[in-house]
Design an enzyme around this catalytic site. Sequence first.
Site, PDB file in Angstrom:
ATOM      1  CB  SER A  13      -0.903   0.021   1.234  1.00  0.00           C
ATOM      2  OG  SER A  13      -1.531   1.283   1.361  1.00  0.00           O
ATOM      3  CG  HIS A  14       0.316   4.802  -2.486  1.00  0.00           C
ATOM      4  ND1 HIS A  14       0.014   3.744  -3.297  1.00  0.00           N
ATOM      5  CD2 HIS A  14       0.732   5.794  -3.306  1.00  0.00           C
ATOM      6  CE1 HIS A  14       0.237   4.091  -4.555  1.00  0.00           C
ATOM      7  NE2 HIS A  14       0.672   5.321  -4.590  1.00  0.00           N
ATOM      8  CB  SER A  15      -0.864   4.321   3.857  1.00  0.00           C
ATOM      9  OG  SER A  15      -1.053   4.092   5.229  1.00  0.00           O
TER      10      SER A  15
END
Lengths: 136, 209
Positions: A13-15
């Site tokens: 994920s980007h996070s």
Amino acid sequence: MSAGGQVGIVLVSHSAAVASGVAELAKGLAGGGATAPVAAAGGTPDGGLGTSSELITAAAAEVDGGAGVALLVDLGSAVLTVKTLLADGDELPEGARLVDAPFVEGAVAAVVTASAGGDLDAVAAAASEAYGYHKE
Amino acid sequence: MAEQEPGTGLDAAFFTRWLTACAAAVEREAAHLTDLDAAIGDADHGSNLQRGFRAVADTLAKDEPATPGAVLTLAGRQLISTVGGASGPLYGTLLRRTGKALGDAPAVGRAALAEALGQGVAAVAQLGGAKAGDKTMLDALEPAVAGLGQSYADAARAAADAAEATTPLQARKGRASYLGERSIGHQDPGATSAALLIGVLAETAEAGQ
């Protein structure tokens, strides 16, 4: 490949919080005992939002038990980075596969299926089928 | 340089000079690229490319690869591992596939570079799933390849014009596509950075002649 071990799951994920949160959720919903190996590759190495090829390759190596590794991704650069790593050939373990699936529902389906001993095809199919669970 | 000898001319040192000059150009233009990205994206295009091309310049200074193909492949790898946004795998694939297409040749001519760059651009299109008119870097890269068949200056001009021509387009790929019609009226940051890199290619070629 398929040396009898479980399929490993990598959540990209980007996070970092999203990746580790979804990993925790999927393992929790997979129930009771030991689950298949799951690793989160979220955000950039300095803690920002984005995609890190180094975190992805490290996560894949961590969960690789010889039965294949299913990579689930959120969007944009996460998709493109995994595709690029797969096209490169040598940075991900043999049997690594990008799974086309919704991130949260697909992760739960993948971890449940892998924990039950499903092979890489079964894990990928279960995760992709999560696209069919409509909520309305 | 040897335009009269189509098989030669651009050696590893040329490609290292080009990519090192790209790093300087990206430093100079980073704020502008990020401003463009702030309008229709997530405001990180300039800083992402800055990080990536700094790593490229550092690696090329240290490793000094011996062939054009090796320079481009190494630079592509660096972009993939350091950028952190979609431009990393996209530009990384562009350079890596172009480098692969050049093979082990110790030096190449403009026509061979145009041919190889065409393969790199095709790989970018396949990876991202975009096509011409989607308001992406491809809008500048495809005309650049066509222009490079004529001259470096044609490539630079075609890419710059094409980047400007993305302004009235509606984005159909990437983060900007979520904006729908609100993406109209802004120049695409990816097409802009692509035109920047091709412009630097032309400057590097002119400086070497």
